[in-house]
Write a protein that holds these residues in place. Structure first.
Motif, PDB file in Angstrom:
ATOM      1  N   ALA A  68      -7.463  -2.598  -8.149  1.00 36.42           N
ATOM      2  CA  ALA A  68      -8.591  -1.678  -7.962  1.00 36.42           C
ATOM      3  C   ALA A  68      -9.554  -2.192  -6.890  1.00 36.42           C
ATOM      4  O   ALA A  68     -10.067  -1.419  -6.072  1.00 36.42           O
ATOM      5  N   VAL A  69      -9.799  -3.494  -6.897  1.00 36.27           N
ATOM      6  CA  VAL A  69     -10.692  -4.090  -5.897  1.00 36.27           C
ATOM      7  C   VAL A  69     -10.062  -3.994  -4.512  1.00 36.27           C
ATOM      8  O   VAL A  69     -10.730  -3.617  -3.526  1.00 36.27           O
ATOM      9  N   PHE A  70      -8.766  -4.317  -4.418  1.00 34.81           N
ATOM     10  CA  PHE A  70      -8.091  -4.241  -3.121  1.00 34.81           C
ATOM     11  C   PHE A  70      -8.097  -2.805  -2.601  1.00 34.81           C
ATOM     12  O   PHE A  70      -8.327  -2.566  -1.411  1.00 34.81           O
ATOM     13  N   GLN A  71      -7.862  -1.843  -3.485  1.00 35.24           N
ATOM     14  CA  GLN A  71      -7.856  -0.439  -3.080  1.00 35.24           C
ATOM     15  C   GLN A  71      -9.209  -0.043  -2.492  1.00 35.24           C
ATOM     16  O   GLN A  71      -9.279   0.626  -1.457  1.00 35.24           O
ATOM     17  N   GLU A  72     -10.279  -0.459  -3.136  1.00 41.83           N
ATOM     18  CA  GLU A  72     -11.619  -0.116  -2.658  1.00 41.83           C
ATOM     19  C   GLU A  72     -11.892  -0.726  -1.282  1.00 41.83           C
ATOM     20  O   GLU A  72     -12.414  -0.052  -0.382  1.00 41.83           O
ATOM     21  N   GLU A  73     -11.536  -1.992  -1.108  1.00 42.33           N
ATOM     22  CA  GLU A  73     -11.752  -2.654   0.184  1.00 42.33           C
ATOM     23  C   GLU A  73     -10.872  -2.043   1.266  1.00 42.33           C
ATOM     24  O   GLU A  73     -11.285  -1.908   2.430  1.00 42.33           O
TER      25      GLU A  73
ATOM     26  N   ARG B 204     -12.168   0.138   4.926  1.00 43.41           N
ATOM     27  CA  ARG B 204     -11.816  -0.205   6.307  1.00 43.41           C
ATOM     28  C   ARG B 204     -10.861   0.804   6.933  1.00 43.41           C
ATOM     29  O   ARG B 204     -10.956   1.119   8.112  1.00 43.41           O
ATOM     30  N   PHE B 205      -9.927   1.288   6.144  1.00 46.17           N
ATOM     31  CA  PHE B 205      -8.889   2.173   6.667  1.00 46.17           C
ATOM     32  C   PHE B 205      -9.462   3.525   7.053  1.00 46.17           C
ATOM     33  O   PHE B 205      -9.096   4.105   8.081  1.00 46.17           O
ATOM     34  N   GLY B 206     -10.375   4.043   6.217  1.00 53.55           N
ATOM     35  CA  GLY B 206     -10.875   5.389   6.440  1.00 53.55           C
ATOM     36  C   GLY B 206      -9.961   6.416   5.795  1.00 53.55           C
ATOM     37  O   GLY B 206      -8.984   6.083   5.117  1.00 53.55           O
ATOM     38  N   ASP B 207     -10.254   7.703   6.045  1.00 57.48           N
ATOM     39  CA  ASP B 207      -9.497   8.773   5.395  1.00 57.48           C
ATOM     40  C   ASP B 207      -8.753   9.651   6.399  1.00 57.48           C
ATOM     41  O   ASP B 207      -8.332  10.756   6.064  1.00 57.48           O
ATOM     42  N   PHE B 208      -8.588   9.167   7.622  1.00 58.86           N
ATOM     43  CA  PHE B 208      -7.999  10.014   8.657  1.00 58.86           C
ATOM     44  C   PHE B 208      -6.511  10.278   8.431  1.00 58.86           C
ATOM     45  O   PHE B 208      -5.944  11.194   9.019  1.00 58.86           O
ATOM     46  N   LEU B 209      -5.856   9.496   7.559  1.00 57.60           N
ATOM     47  CA  LEU B 209      -4.467   9.762   7.180  1.00 57.60           C
ATOM     48  C   LEU B 209      -4.374  10.180   5.715  1.00 57.60           C
ATOM     49  O   LEU B 209      -3.322  10.054   5.086  1.00 57.60           O
ATOM     50  N   GLY B 210      -5.468  10.684   5.173  1.00 60.12           N
ATOM     51  CA  GLY B 210      -5.468  11.126   3.790  1.00 60.12           C
ATOM     52  C   GLY B 210      -5.492   9.951   2.826  1.00 60.12           C
ATOM     53  O   GLY B 210      -5.860   8.831   3.179  1.00 60.12           O
TER      54      GLY B 210
ATOM     55  N   ALA C  35      -9.096 -14.206  -0.904  1.00 61.28           N
ATOM     56  CA  ALA C  35      -9.623 -13.443  -2.039  1.00 61.28           C
ATOM     57  C   ALA C  35      -8.992 -12.057  -2.107  1.00 61.28           C
ATOM     58  O   ALA C  35      -8.637 -11.567  -3.191  1.00 61.28           O
ATOM     59  N   LEU C  36      -8.826 -11.405  -0.953  1.00 65.97           N
ATOM     60  CA  LEU C  36      -8.200 -10.085  -0.935  1.00 65.97           C
ATOM     61  C   LEU C  36      -6.736 -10.156  -1.353  1.00 65.97           C
ATOM     62  O   LEU C  36      -6.226  -9.260  -2.033  1.00 65.97           O
ATOM     63  N   LYS C  37      -6.061 -11.204  -0.944  1.00 61.67           N
ATOM     64  CA  LYS C  37      -4.652 -11.367  -1.314  1.00 61.67           C
ATOM     65  C   LYS C  37      -4.493 -11.426  -2.832  1.00 61.67           C
ATOM     66  O   LYS C  37      -3.545 -10.876  -3.391  1.00 61.67           O
ATOM     67  N   GLU C  38      -5.426 -12.082  -3.509  1.00 60.56           N
ATOM     68  CA  GLU C  38      -5.325 -12.275  -4.950  1.00 60.56           C
ATOM     69  C   GLU C  38      -6.136 -11.258  -5.748  1.00 60.56           C
ATOM     70  O   GLU C  38      -6.143 -11.302  -6.980  1.00 60.56           O
ATOM     71  N   ALA C  39      -6.807 -10.329  -5.075  1.00 56.61           N
ATOM     72  CA  ALA C  39      -7.716  -9.409  -5.758  1.00 56.61           C
ATOM     73  C   ALA C  39      -6.958  -8.455  -6.679  1.00 56.61           C
ATOM     74  O   ALA C  39      -5.808  -8.075  -6.399  1.00 56.61           O
ATOM     75  N   PRO C  40      -7.590  -8.032  -7.764  1.00 55.14           N
ATOM     76  CA  PRO C  40      -7.001  -6.978  -8.603  1.00 55.14           C
ATOM     77  C   PRO C  40      -6.750  -5.716  -7.772  1.00 55.14           C
ATOM     78  O   PRO C  40      -7.425  -5.471  -6.767  1.00 55.14           O
TER      79      PRO C  40
END
Length: 404
Positions: A239-244, A248-254, A232-237
């Motif tokens: 905007a959806v992939f960016q949110e997911e 998970r990634f966090g903001d520690f690298l901006g 599902a993530l592979k095929e996600a739009p």
């Protein structure tokens, strides 16, 4: 390709059969993956004349941080959690120009470097595109029959055809293993802050989430999820992939943004009962395929190539048959313990960390912190991951096989 270069340097006549045109494998969108090269693998690339073509596209790994990922969801950011195991290359290699813990390179860049090194060795026969159909034993040798009817004759056949090796199946070599019900989602991202050569491996309930440094302020993600979610993530739009991703990634690298396509690969463990048969050797994933959480799959294959080339080169120099079972058993004995240790270790850690059971979560976090506080333990794990423990083949020490 790495094995062919090593065998050639050992003084053997080599032909490489590949199902794809080499030019097709160099396209930026061929498979999207990047691989971590342990520092001993890089030494081997230097000895084989590959590193000179790859260096400008490879990123040094100066630090590795292993931790439980922070819980995410709602307004909670993802990213590394509080319990961290920190590997610093300065502990095993001093000075600003000292050997890093490893190098990261996109697979297409590694292929380009290998192809250039092969082109400098016109004595190596390249046959592509061509598909191996079957092999046939003959007195004193073995023949490989290609799908188009072409027949190649030699003393030794080496199967490098992956976890589901057709040649291994023909040899009736049994395997043990299982699927994890997980896929590795692979993508490249660009982030605002520099990674400073740091690789992150943190564990989420769905599985490991690796952020591996690339050149030009980018990182390669290996993001493990159950099969259905990964698809599902592979095929996600976008905007959806960016949110997911941000969750998970966090903001520690901006700010972080995906670049290029996404890919998903099924994950599993498969281990061959034997690494050789009559005039056949199994190398790389044909011998064993492991979970990618430690980034060791490609390195295990490179170590196979180093060991097999050294064994066959020594056999040739003293007049022994390079395809004899007695010769190939030396290769098998050399490689089986390292392979079994890593296969069992990656399986154990994937099962231990791919859950969100609070008592286990607390204990494993404490375990990471304890190991982090013991310098000899940290150095042992760094050298183990680097392939320097035990008795490494000469190429992994940076020694050429044609040297006196």
């Amino acid at each position: 390709m790495t094995l062919a270069l090593a065998m050639d340097q050992a003084g053997l006549s080599v032909a490489v059969v590949d199902a794809l045109e080499f030019s097709d494998q160099l396209a930026p969108t061929f498979d999207g993956r990047a691989s971590a090269l342990a520092y001993t693998s890089w030494r081997m690339f230097e000895a084989l004349g590959v590193a000179e073509h790859l260096r400008e596209h490879a990123q040094r790994i100066e630090h590795i941080l292993v931790c439980d990922g922070r819980p995410y969801g709602g307004d909670k950011p993802g990213g590394p959690g509080p319990h961290t195991l920190h590997f610093d290359r300065n502990e095993i290699s001093e000075g600003p120009d000292g050997e890093p813990l490893g190098w990261m390179a996109e697979n297409r860049r590694s292929r380009q470097a290998l192809v250039k090194a092969l082109q400098a060795r016109p004595q190596i026969t390249l046959i592509a595109p061509a598909r191996a159909d079957r092999y046939e034993h003959r007195k004193g040798g073995i023949d490989l029959v290609l799908a188009d009817g072409q027949r190649l004759s030699g003393k030794l056949l080496v199967a490098c055809d992956g976890k589901f090796s057709r040649l291994r199946d023909q040899a009736r070599v049994r395997t043990a293993g299982w699927g994890y019900g997980q896929k590795g989602l692979v993508a490249t991202v660009r982030h605002a802050e520099p990674h400073n050569g740091t690789a992150y491996e943190y564990f989420l309930p769905s599985g490991p989430f690796a952020i591996l440094p690339l050149t030009d302020n980018r990182s390669s993600l290996v993001w493990t999820e159950p099969d259905a979610i990964a698809d599902a993530l592979k095929e996600a739009p976008e905007a959806v992939f960016q949110e997911e991703l941000e969750a998970r990634f966090g903001d520690f690298l901006g700010e972080v943004r995906p670049e290029g396509p996404r890919f998903a690969y099924p994950l599993g463990l498969r281990y061959a009962e034997q690494f050789c048969d009559d005039r056949i050797a199994f190398v790389g994933d044909a011998a064993r395929g492991i979970h990618p959480l430690a980034g060791q799959g490609f390195n295990l294959g490179i170590r196979d190539a180093a060991a097999l080339a050294e064994v066959c080169g020594e056999a040739r120099r003293v007049g022994l048959d390079i395809g004899a079972v007695s010769t190939l058993r030396r290769y098998e004995d050399w490689r089986k313990f390292d392979s079994a240790t890593l296969a069992a270790g990656t399986d154990f850690f994937n099962r231990l960390f791919s859950n969100d059971i609070e008592p286990i979560r607390q204990l494993r976090g404490i375990g990471l912190s304890i190991v982090d506080s013991i310098p000899p333990a940290r150095r042992f794990f760094m050298r183990q991951a680097g392939g320097e423990t035990g008795d490494p083949p000469r190429l992994l020490k940076g020694q050429r096989l044609d040297a006196a």
